[in-house]
Design an enzyme around this catalytic site. Structure first.
Site, PDB file in Angstrom:
ATOM      1  N   ASN A   1       0.803  -1.226   0.000  1.00 47.62           N
ATOM      2  CA  ASN A   1       0.000   0.000   0.000  1.00 47.62           C
ATOM      3  C   ASN A   1       0.835   1.275   0.000  1.00 47.62           C
ATOM      4  O   ASN A   1       0.325   2.340  -0.311  1.00 47.62           O
ATOM      5  CB  ASN A   1      -0.951  -0.005   1.200  1.00 47.62           C
ATOM      6  CG  ASN A   1      -0.257  -0.333   2.500  1.00 47.62           C
ATOM      7  OD1 ASN A   1       0.435  -1.343   2.627  1.00 47.62           O
ATOM      8  ND2 ASN A   1      -0.420   0.533   3.476  1.00 47.62           N
TER       9      ASN A   1
ATOM     10  N   SER B   1     -11.179  -5.218   0.837  1.00 48.58           N
ATOM     11  CA  SER B   1     -11.909  -4.182   1.562  1.00 48.58           C
ATOM     12  C   SER B   1     -12.704  -3.323   0.587  1.00 48.58           C
ATOM     13  O   SER B   1     -12.221  -2.982  -0.498  1.00 48.58           O
ATOM     14  CB  SER B   1     -10.901  -3.307   2.320  1.00 48.58           C
ATOM     15  OG  SER B   1     -11.552  -2.226   2.935  1.00 48.58           O
ATOM     16  N   ALA B   2     -13.934  -2.966   0.981  1.00 51.72           N
ATOM     17  CA  ALA B   2     -14.810  -2.212   0.077  1.00 51.72           C
ATOM     18  C   ALA B   2     -14.357  -0.761  -0.131  1.00 51.72           C
ATOM     19  O   ALA B   2     -14.455  -0.223  -1.230  1.00 51.72           O
ATOM     20  CB  ALA B   2     -16.249  -2.219   0.612  1.00 51.72           C
TER      21      ALA B   2
ATOM     22  N   CYS C   1      -2.252   4.657   8.054  1.00 48.66           N
ATOM     23  CA  CYS C   1      -2.204   3.969   9.340  1.00 48.66           C
ATOM     24  C   CYS C   1      -0.977   4.337  10.144  1.00 48.66           C
ATOM     25  O   CYS C   1      -0.917   4.104  11.339  1.00 48.66           O
ATOM     26  CB  CYS C   1      -2.222   2.463   9.119  1.00 48.66           C
ATOM     27  SG  CYS C   1      -3.466   1.993   7.947  1.00 48.66           S
TER      28      CYS C   1
HETATM   29  C1  LIG Z   1      -6.444  -0.237   3.793  1.00 43.37           C
HETATM   30  C2  LIG Z   1      -5.679  -1.507   3.942  1.00 43.37           C
HETATM   31  C3  LIG Z   1      -6.011  -2.458   4.935  1.00 43.37           C
HETATM   32  C4  LIG Z   1      -7.079  -2.190   5.950  1.00 43.37           C
HETATM   33  O1  LIG Z   1      -8.373  -2.284   5.420  1.00 43.37           O
HETATM   34  P1  LIG Z   1      -9.590  -1.646   6.254  1.00 43.37           P
HETATM   35  O2  LIG Z   1     -10.785  -2.038   5.465  1.00 43.37           O
HETATM   36  O3  LIG Z   1      -9.349  -0.176   6.294  1.00 43.37           O
HETATM   37  O4  LIG Z   1      -9.567  -2.280   7.602  1.00 43.37           O
HETATM   38  C5  LIG Z   1      -5.295  -3.616   4.987  1.00 43.37           C
HETATM   39  N1  LIG Z   1      -4.308  -3.874   4.113  1.00 43.37           N
HETATM   40  C6  LIG Z   1      -3.955  -3.011   3.152  1.00 43.37           C
HETATM   41  C7  LIG Z   1      -2.867  -3.355   2.202  1.00 43.37           C
HETATM   42  C8  LIG Z   1      -4.629  -1.795   3.038  1.00 43.37           C
HETATM   43  O5  LIG Z   1      -4.259  -0.928   2.087  1.00 43.37           O
END
Ligand SMILES: *Cc1c(COP(=O)(O)O)cnc(C)c1O
Length: 381
Positions: free
Chosen positions: A147, A195-196, A321
């Site tokens: 990410n 994730s949505a 994060c």
């Molecule tokens: C955003 C993200 C998450 C977390 O997902 P949430 O739906 O916000 O809990 C986990 N892993 C990666 C690689 C992300 O980019």
């Protein structure tokens, strides 16, 4: 605002919101209820499940709805660990905190872990995975794309290595699902998180794919929902929104990729031509087309972000994060960057609504920001 932080989150697509609306208003039944108002809602949940399953090359029974990427990562790794009771976990140093913190917690409970290093391009070496697997290894968890820098891992190869030793393979595909094809059969994935809200869906909804036969304990105990693998009344509107968002992502994937890649390249070339002493982070080819991560030497990332914000540009220094912690990114450090260079990181992640004008504005405003900050910086040159 020029929004260039789509790896942190995306706006809800109006078509997704329209699909969700009835389930926030008149269609309020509990999908577990036997009467019609419940069963109509059940149908909507199962329809979303079938859509997602189809897009992943999975069966509907293998799809569990969760509260998002974090819960899916938690359930995958804790679920397998708690089911086995003890053993060894293989992951990488550049995973999302939703993986790293779980593995760290499990170590405190007596599990053992190997955190694989990455090269300067952010790639995990499959041979390193092979060498790290022990007789008591219970799970290998390697993310599909990172990410922060966008590097795409050789998931197929890593999954095959895990399977040679009979080890379960999990991947966090939050950054790739909806942007590139993800097929659990073809790629040999046993557990997958998505994730949505990273694909123009609502926050607080995600999926955990669990290959049939994969043994794991639930992390959310409660009712019999999701075949007892995740208790709690389903987030119906969220699930419907995720189904719609996934469907749109698949339909528009090819055209989005072409356009967004072009904008990303325009941004990279534009900035490289105007700012000296920058580094491009991540693998040149094996990376997400929607993202560019750079380090601007002799400047603090946070300082650039504040000034960009002042110009109406929303970007990030790494991941949502970890921002605010003022620690340099664990991903960039794992890639071998010295802390003082990692401190100057900037991530632009592009999305559907971005235009050439947005990109040109960044190319116009960032160079003078860097120049000013460098003029007043205490960094040794
Ligand atoms: C955003 C993200 C998450 C977390 O997902 P949430 O739906 O916000 O809990 C986990 N892993 C990666 C690689 C992300 O980019």
């Amino acid at each position: 605002m020029i929004y260039l932080d789509h790896s942190a989150t995306t706006p809800v697509d109006p078509r997704v919101f329209e699909a969700m609306k009835p389930f926030l208003t008149e269609q309020f039944g509990n999908p577990s209820s036997v009467y019609r108002a419940g069963q109509d809602v059940r149908w909507a949940v199962e329809d979303a499940r079938e859509k997602i399953a189809g897009l992943l090359g999975a069966k509907p029974r293998e799809i569990i709805f969760t509260s998002g990427g974090t819960e899916s990562d938690n359930t995958s790794i804790k679920g397998v660990a708690l089911n086995r009771g003890n053993g060894h976990i293989v992951t990488s140093r550049i995973e999302h905190p939703a993986v790293l913190k779980v593995v760290g917690w499990l170590e405190k409970q007596g599990f053992e872990a190997t955190y694989l290093p990455v090269g300067s391009d952010g790639l995990v070496d499959p041979d390193g995975v092979r060498k790290s697997i022990r007789d008591d290894t219970i799970i290998v968890s390697i993310m599909h794309a990172n990410n922060e820098v966008g590097t795409i891992q050789p998931i197929e190869e890593i999954a095959a290595i895990a399977h040679e030793r009979g080890v379960v393979f999990h991947t966090d595909a939050v950054q790739t699902f909806g942007k590139m094809p993800v097929d659990v059969e073809k790629m040999g994935i046993d557990l997958l998180s998505l994730s949505a809200h990273k694909i123009y869906g609502p926050k607080g909804t995600g999926v955990l794919y669990i290959r049939k036969g994969t043994k794991l304990d639930p992390c959310v105990h409660g009712g019999h929902q999701e075949w007892g693998k995740r208790g709690g009344t389903e987030n119906v509107a969220g699930i419907v929104g995720l189904g719609k968002a996934a469907e749109i992502a698949m339909m528009e994937m090819a055209s989005d990729e072409k356009r967004i890649r072009g904008l990303r390249d325009r941004l990279e070339t534009g900035l490289a031509g105007k700012i000296t002493d920058t580094l491009l982070n991540g693998h040149r080819e094996k990376r997400l087309y929607s993202l560019t991560s750079i380090c601007v030497k002799f400047v603090e990332g946070e300082a650039m972000l504040l000034r960009l914000d002042h110009e109406g540009v929303a970007a990030s220094s790494g991941s949502a994060c970890t921002s605010g912690s003022l620690e340099p990114s664990h991903v960039l450090l794992a890639m071998g960057l010295p802390a003082e260079i990692a401190h100057g990181s900037l991530r632009f992640s592009l999305g559907k609504a971005n235009t050439e004008q947005d990109i040109d504005k960044v190319i116009e405003v960032l160079p003078p920001i860097v120049e000013k900050l460098r003029a007043m910086s205490a960094f040794p040159r």
